[in-house]
Design a protein around this motif. Structure first.
Motif, PDB file in Angstrom:
ATOM      1  N   LEU A 100       0.801   2.692  -0.786  1.00 43.90           N
ATOM      2  CA  LEU A 100       0.770   3.174  -2.163  1.00 43.90           C
ATOM      3  C   LEU A 100       0.156   2.125  -3.086  1.00 43.90           C
ATOM      4  N   PHE A 101       0.478   0.865  -2.847  1.00 41.28           N
ATOM      5  CA  PHE A 101      -0.051  -0.236  -3.671  1.00 41.28           C
ATOM      6  C   PHE A 101      -1.577  -0.257  -3.621  1.00 41.28           C
ATOM      7  N   TRP A 102      -2.138  -0.212  -2.408  1.00 42.34           N
ATOM      8  CA  TRP A 102      -3.598  -0.265  -2.273  1.00 42.34           C
ATOM      9  C   TRP A 102      -4.237   1.044  -2.696  1.00 42.34           C
ATOM     10  N   ARG A 103      -3.526   2.159  -2.543  1.00 45.01           N
ATOM     11  CA  ARG A 103      -4.095   3.435  -2.978  1.00 45.01           C
ATOM     12  C   ARG A 103      -4.214   3.465  -4.495  1.00 45.01           C
ATOM     13  N   VAL A 104      -3.216   2.928  -5.196  1.00 40.40           N
ATOM     14  CA  VAL A 104      -3.311   2.821  -6.654  1.00 40.40           C
ATOM     15  C   VAL A 104      -4.439   1.874  -7.030  1.00 40.40           C
ATOM     16  N   GLY A 105      -4.556   0.764  -6.291  1.00 42.30           N
ATOM     17  CA  GLY A 105      -5.645  -0.176  -6.544  1.00 42.30           C
ATOM     18  C   GLY A 105      -7.006   0.472  -6.383  1.00 42.30           C
ATOM     19  N   ALA A 139     -13.253  -1.024  -0.157  1.00 42.53           N
ATOM     20  CA  ALA A 139     -12.456  -2.030   0.541  1.00 42.53           C
ATOM     21  C   ALA A 139     -10.973  -1.747   0.394  1.00 42.53           C
ATOM     22  N   THR A 140     -10.539  -1.434  -0.822  1.00 43.13           N
ATOM     23  CA  THR A 140      -9.107  -1.181  -1.027  1.00 43.13           C
ATOM     24  C   THR A 140      -8.662   0.103  -0.328  1.00 43.13           C
ATOM     25  N   LEU A 141      -9.556   1.078  -0.233  1.00 47.37           N
ATOM     26  CA  LEU A 141      -9.225   2.282   0.534  1.00 47.37           C
ATOM     27  C   LEU A 141      -9.032   1.943   2.009  1.00 47.37           C
ATOM     28  N   SER A 142      -9.844   1.031   2.522  1.00 46.72           N
ATOM     29  CA  SER A 142      -9.689   0.604   3.918  1.00 46.72           C
ATOM     30  C   SER A 142      -8.368  -0.127   4.116  1.00 46.72           C
ATOM     31  N   TRP A 143      -7.981  -0.946   3.132  1.00 50.85           N
ATOM     32  CA  TRP A 143      -6.708  -1.654   3.251  1.00 50.85           C
ATOM     33  C   TRP A 143      -5.535  -0.687   3.152  1.00 50.85           C
ATOM     34  N   ALA A 144      -5.679   0.352   2.326  1.00 52.95           N
ATOM     35  CA  ALA A 144      -4.649   1.386   2.268  1.00 52.95           C
ATOM     36  C   ALA A 144      -4.542   2.105   3.607  1.00 52.95           C
ATOM     37  N   ALA A 145      -5.702   2.353   4.236  1.00 60.56           N
ATOM     38  CA  ALA A 145      -5.699   3.001   5.556  1.00 60.56           C
ATOM     39  C   ALA A 145      -5.008   2.109   6.582  1.00 60.56           C
ATOM     40  N   TYR A 146      -5.254   0.794   6.509  1.00 59.28           N
ATOM     41  CA  TYR A 146      -4.577  -0.137   7.432  1.00 59.28           C
ATOM     42  C   TYR A 146      -3.062  -0.020   7.286  1.00 59.28           C
ATOM     43  N   ALA A 147      -2.574  -0.050   6.037  1.00 57.33           N
ATOM     44  CA  ALA A 147      -1.130   0.023   5.812  1.00 57.33           C
ATOM     45  C   ALA A 147      -0.567   1.354   6.306  1.00 57.33           C
ATOM     46  N   GLY A 148      -1.259   2.453   6.000  1.00 54.27           N
ATOM     47  CA  GLY A 148      -0.770   3.761   6.416  1.00 54.27           C
ATOM     48  C   GLY A 148      -0.765   3.939   7.921  1.00 54.27           C
ATOM     49  N   ASP A 153      15.502   0.657  16.209  1.00 58.19           N
ATOM     50  CA  ASP A 153      15.109   1.734  15.292  1.00 58.19           C
ATOM     51  C   ASP A 153      15.037   1.224  13.854  1.00 58.19           C
ATOM     52  N   VAL A 154      16.075   0.491  13.462  1.00 57.13           N
ATOM     53  CA  VAL A 154      16.144  -0.012  12.086  1.00 57.13           C
ATOM     54  C   VAL A 154      14.990  -0.972  11.806  1.00 57.13           C
ATOM     55  N   ALA A 155      14.737  -1.888  12.754  1.00 55.69           N
ATOM     56  CA  ALA A 155      13.676  -2.872  12.566  1.00 55.69           C
ATOM     57  C   ALA A 155      12.305  -2.205  12.484  1.00 55.69           C
ATOM     58  N   PHE A 156      12.046  -1.256  13.391  1.00 60.45           N
ATOM     59  CA  PHE A 156      10.764  -0.564  13.383  1.00 60.45           C
ATOM     60  C   PHE A 156      10.608   0.288  12.118  1.00 60.45           C
ATOM     61  N   THR A 157      11.699   0.943  11.703  1.00 59.76           N
ATOM     62  CA  THR A 157      11.646   1.768  10.488  1.00 59.76           C
ATOM     63  C   THR A 157      11.406   0.901   9.267  1.00 59.76           C
ATOM     64  N   MET A 158      12.010  -0.274   9.221  1.00 61.90           N
ATOM     65  CA  MET A 158      11.795  -1.192   8.107  1.00 61.90           C
ATOM     66  C   MET A 158      10.327  -1.603   8.035  1.00 61.90           C
ATOM     67  N   ALA A 159       9.727  -1.894   9.195  1.00 65.18           N
ATOM     68  CA  ALA A 159       8.305  -2.253   9.221  1.00 65.18           C
ATOM     69  C   ALA A 159       7.444  -1.097   8.728  1.00 65.18           C
ATOM     70  N   ALA A 160       7.792   0.127   9.144  1.00 62.28           N
ATOM     71  CA  ALA A 160       7.028   1.299   8.719  1.00 62.28           C
ATOM     72  C   ALA A 160       7.153   1.512   7.211  1.00 62.28           C
ATOM     73  N   LEU A 161       8.362   1.373   6.664  1.00 60.66           N
ATOM     74  CA  LEU A 161       8.568   1.571   5.234  1.00 60.66           C
ATOM     75  C   LEU A 161       7.833   0.511   4.421  1.00 60.66           C
ATOM     76  N   MET A 162       7.837  -0.737   4.917  1.00 62.58           N
ATOM     77  CA  MET A 162       7.119  -1.799   4.218  1.00 62.58           C
ATOM     78  C   MET A 162       5.637  -1.477   4.113  1.00 62.58           C
ATOM     79  N   GLN A 163       5.052  -1.014   5.212  1.00 67.75           N
ATOM     80  CA  GLN A 163       3.640  -0.682   5.189  1.00 67.75           C
ATOM     81  C   GLN A 163       3.377   0.565   4.344  1.00 67.75           C
ATOM     82  N   ALA A 164       4.314   1.499   4.332  1.00 70.39           N
ATOM     83  CA  ALA A 164       4.148   2.703   3.508  1.00 70.39           C
ATOM     84  C   ALA A 164       4.111   2.343   2.023  1.00 70.39           C
ATOM     85  N   VAL A 165       4.956   1.409   1.604  1.00 72.07           N
ATOM     86  CA  VAL A 165       4.950   0.963   0.207  1.00 72.07           C
ATOM     87  C   VAL A 165       3.613   0.293  -0.128  1.00 72.07           C
ATOM     88  N   LEU A 166       3.113  -0.526   0.794  1.00 69.80           N
ATOM     89  CA  LEU A 166       1.838  -1.207   0.549  1.00 69.80           C
ATOM     90  C   LEU A 166       0.661  -0.240   0.611  1.00 69.80           C
TER      91      LEU A 166
END
Length: 228
Positions: free
Chosen positions: A24-29, A39-48, A9-22
């Motif tokens: 936001l990064f690509w959405r701001v970009g 392109a950056t919207l597509s990368w934000a979609a990948y992370a989400g 659970d912890v490992a999977f949640t950590m992976a999810a949180l990492m992608q959630a932060v990214l």
């Protein structure tokens, strides 16, 4: 009283949180970018979508053995695939190539059908194997595209370095698929229980996904340097 989080659970949640932060990064970009906004919207979609896939897999593990859990696992696999499709679409938009619409549609249909078949717990290995194979092919295709772009357009001294994270991603998906096909009986236990293998897979995914995002940042920086 809620059950404590398992290491998986912890490992999977950590992976999810990492992608959630990214996400936001690509959405701001995307909000501040002009030409590469799609392109950056597509990368934000990948992370989400990647984050969502891990959330679904965690929920499935807490409902192990139920019909709902099988649907959540299948949904997680499908969402993960659509995320990788968004990643490739963004890369191709950024380097000035058309996205392979028919190829992406075919990949989604193949995984959708295998996911539906895999709702039968006895066919879970088929779902994992087919999904992993499709992801392997997509990662290898992106690696080839990035290598060509780094060599022919960016003129990098070692163009293979830009493609290497996608190659590692392909190898990870390939070994997962081969393991599912070679030992189908082991797949249900891995999907429904806490295991060191699940934790290791999640941690490896975090490393590879961060490398994916590093490649994307490299593409952006290379374009900025060329403009200067």
């Amino acid at each position: 009283m809620p059950s404590p989080l398992s290491p998986t659970d912890v490992a999977f949640t950590m992976a999810a949180l990492m992608q959630a932060v990214l996400l936001l990064f690509w959405r701001v970009g995307a909000a501040v970018a002009a030409e590469p906004r799609r392109a950056t919207l597509s990368w934000a979609a990948y992370a989400g979508l990647s984050a969502l896939s891990f959330v679904l897999l965690v929920e499935a593990m807490h409902g192990a053995g139920s019909g709902t859990a099988d649907v959540l696992r299948a949904g997680g696999n499908l969402v993960q695939l659509v995320g990788i499709v968004a990643l490739q679409r963004g890369i191709r938009l950024y380097i000035g190539q058309a996205a392979p619409g028919r190829g992406h549609a075919a990949a989604i249909v193949v995984v959708l059908v295998s996911s539906w078949i895999g709702l039968d717990p006895a066919q879970g290995a088929l779902r994992v194997g087919v999904n992993s194979t499709v992801l392997t092919v997509l990662c290898l295709a992106m690696a080839l595209e990035l290598h060509r772009h780094a060599r022919d357009t960016l003129g990098l001294r070692w163009p293979v370095l830009l493609a290497l994270p996608l190659v590692f991603g392909a190898l990870g998906f390939a070994q997962r698929g081969l393991r599912a096909f070679a030992d189908p009986a082991a797949v249900p236990a891995q999907m429904t229980g806490d295991s060191a293998q699940n934790v290791a897979s999640a941690l490896a995914y975090v490393v590879v996904a961060l490398a994916f995002h590093a490649v994307l940042v490299t593409l952006v920086v290379a374009r900025l340097l060329a403009a200067l």
